[in-house]
Scaffold this active site. Structure first.
Site, PDB file in Angstrom:
ATOM      1  N   THR A 136     -59.245-117.313  87.492  1.00 37.14           N
ATOM      2  CA  THR A 136     -57.781-117.364  87.488  1.00 37.14           C
ATOM      3  C   THR A 136     -57.181-116.527  88.611  1.00 37.14           C
ATOM      4  O   THR A 136     -57.617-115.400  88.872  1.00 37.14           O
ATOM      5  CB  THR A 136     -57.232-116.869  86.140  1.00 37.14           C
ATOM      6  OG1 THR A 136     -57.820-117.638  85.090  1.00 37.14           O
ATOM      7  CG2 THR A 136     -55.724-117.004  86.085  1.00 37.14           C
ATOM      8  N   GLY A 139     -51.284-116.866  91.385  1.00 35.83           N
ATOM      9  CA  GLY A 139     -50.357-117.979  91.567  1.00 35.83           C
ATOM     10  C   GLY A 139     -50.847-119.298  91.030  1.00 35.83           C
ATOM     11  O   GLY A 139     -50.175-120.327  91.188  1.00 35.83           O
ATOM     12  N   GLU A 251     -67.209-122.342  76.104  1.00 34.45           N
ATOM     13  CA  GLU A 251     -66.214-121.270  76.141  1.00 34.45           C
ATOM     14  C   GLU A 251     -65.058-121.564  75.176  1.00 34.45           C
ATOM     15  O   GLU A 251     -64.603-120.681  74.433  1.00 34.45           O
ATOM     16  CB  GLU A 251     -65.678-121.115  77.565  1.00 34.45           C
ATOM     17  CG  GLU A 251     -66.721-120.627  78.568  1.00 34.45           C
ATOM     18  CD  GLU A 251     -66.248-120.731  80.003  1.00 34.45           C
ATOM     19  OE1 GLU A 251     -65.033-120.905  80.217  1.00 34.45           O
ATOM     20  OE2 GLU A 251     -67.095-120.652  80.910  1.00 34.45           O
TER      21      GLU A 251
END
Length: 388
Positions: A136, A139, A251
């Site tokens: 991640t 922006g 995940e």
């Protein structure tokens, strides 16, 4: 309603005596090594690094990994059993922090060289190194395919520039599996590099302050002319996006398990409180409004847990479960947020006090609707599967 998740007839199709042995072992680890300290660790915003080694010694970190790398192979329900017992510590942050290896090392296990596995997998499973995943960006959020952190090839090294944010275990990580752009725009220009702590040009922020998951350190990572050996690239150049997608099912399923357990714990706390608390001369369980609320909470938890288990069985069988995993995550996380909210409501003013565990559970529940792809992203995944 209350259950300690010992083997029940309801779930014998998922959990065998071998799973129960793992559950008992992890339960004992939590009782001895975690529960006496977890409130202090929550307030401190971190747990001791030594806990990784202790978790490794009892086999928690290695569950589901190859034996030759230091793990203990087994089906997906061994990992689920362990996660459920770890969650009984009452801290999603602790489980996320201890479990950051499960999002960081699977690509190395599947696609790394023998040398990479020896350097970046075995020490992690032994509790000697802490691993994190860096995808991640400030922006970018969930838009993985358009990440901007670049890695320009210069001989035997990549020169990495950019930043990552919301990185679980980012402050203390010895190694970070980082998604970088090595090629064209979009998904086909992304590679994975393992960047080690101490590499010149690599720095981590101080821990970010969060609403929940306090015991998990979360950081921003910065790369400024950071030179990383080509030997640290996992898999082929520009194939990193597909390695990332490969692990998303596990995940997201793990997050559904955590969400279900947060809801289960909140339900149990609410039930205990409602039995003991009196209002207008009778216990709260004497009021229909409370009884019905508890019934609705219990129903949601039971349905969510069953669907998560069923989806896990589908994943374990090797069948495509992209749609079901996204549904399970969305449903479980929604249930967790509703049930923890209702638990706080049953507690009344006490539910808003940090002395009571439902306060933490409500805070911890919210991140599950954001982490590993927001609920909105999951709906996009589900829609794509339904309408293709």
């Amino acid at each position: 309603m209350t259950t300690d998740f010992k083997m029940r007839a309801d779930y014998q199709e998922y959990f065998s005596p071998a799973h129960e042995r793992v559950r008992r072992s992890v339960r004992e680890f939590v009782r001895k090594a975690v529960l006496p300290h977890i409130d202090d660790w929550e307030e401190a915003g971190a747990f001791p690094r030594e806990l990784y080694r202790q978790a490794a010694e009892v086999g928690v970190l290695g569950i589901g990994y190859p034996e030759q790398l230091g793990g203990t192979p087994g089906d997906i329900f061994f990992k689920i059993a362990a996660t459920e017992e770890l969650m009984r510590a009452g801290s999603g942050g602790l489980v996320a922090g201890l479990g950051s290896l499960d999002i960081a090392i699977p690509p190395i296990v599947r696609h790394g060289t023998a040398d990479q596995q020896a350097r970046f997998v075995t020490p992690v499973l032994a509790g000697e190194r802490v691993a994190a995943l860096g995808i991640t960006e400030p922006g970018g959020g969930s838009d993985v395919a358009n990440l901007r952190t670049t890695a320009a090839r210069e001989g035997d090294h990549y020169v990495v520039n950019g930043s990552k944010t919301f990185i679980t275990s980012g402050c203390r990580a010895d190694q970070v599996t980082v998604a970088v752009r090595t090629g064209e725009a979009g998904a086909r220009g992304i590679s994975l590099l393992v960047i080690e702590k101490g590499t010149p040009g690599f720095a981590a922020s101080t821990p970010l302050k969060k609403t929940g998951w306090w015991a998990s350190d979360t950081a921003e990572l910065f790369f400024d002319g950071c030179r990383v050996p080509v030997a640290n690239r996992i898999g082929a150049e520009n194939e990193g996006f597909f390695l990332i997608m490969e692990n998303f099912a596990a995940e997201r399923l793990a997050l559904a398990v955590m969400a279900n357990m947060t809801a289960q714990l909140a339900l149990e706390e609410a039930e205990r409180y409602a039995r003991s608390r009196e209002a207008f001369g009778k216990p709260l369980t004497g009021f229909q409004v409370t009884r019905h609320k508890l019934v609705e909470m219990a129903t949601q938890v039971e349905v969510s847990r069953e669907f998560t288990y069923r989806t896990a069985a589908r994943v374990d069988s090797g069948r495509d479960a992209t749609r079901q995993v996204a549904m399970a995550k969305n449903f479980a996380c929604g249930v967790s947020n509703r049930v923890t909210y209702d638990a706080v409501q049953i507690f009344g003013g006490y539910g808003y006090m940090r002395d009571y565990p439902v306060e933490r559970m409500m805070r911890d529940a919210k991140i599950t609707e954001i982490y590993e792809g927001t609920s909105e992203v999951q709906r996009m995944v589900i829609a794509g599967a339904l309408l293709k």
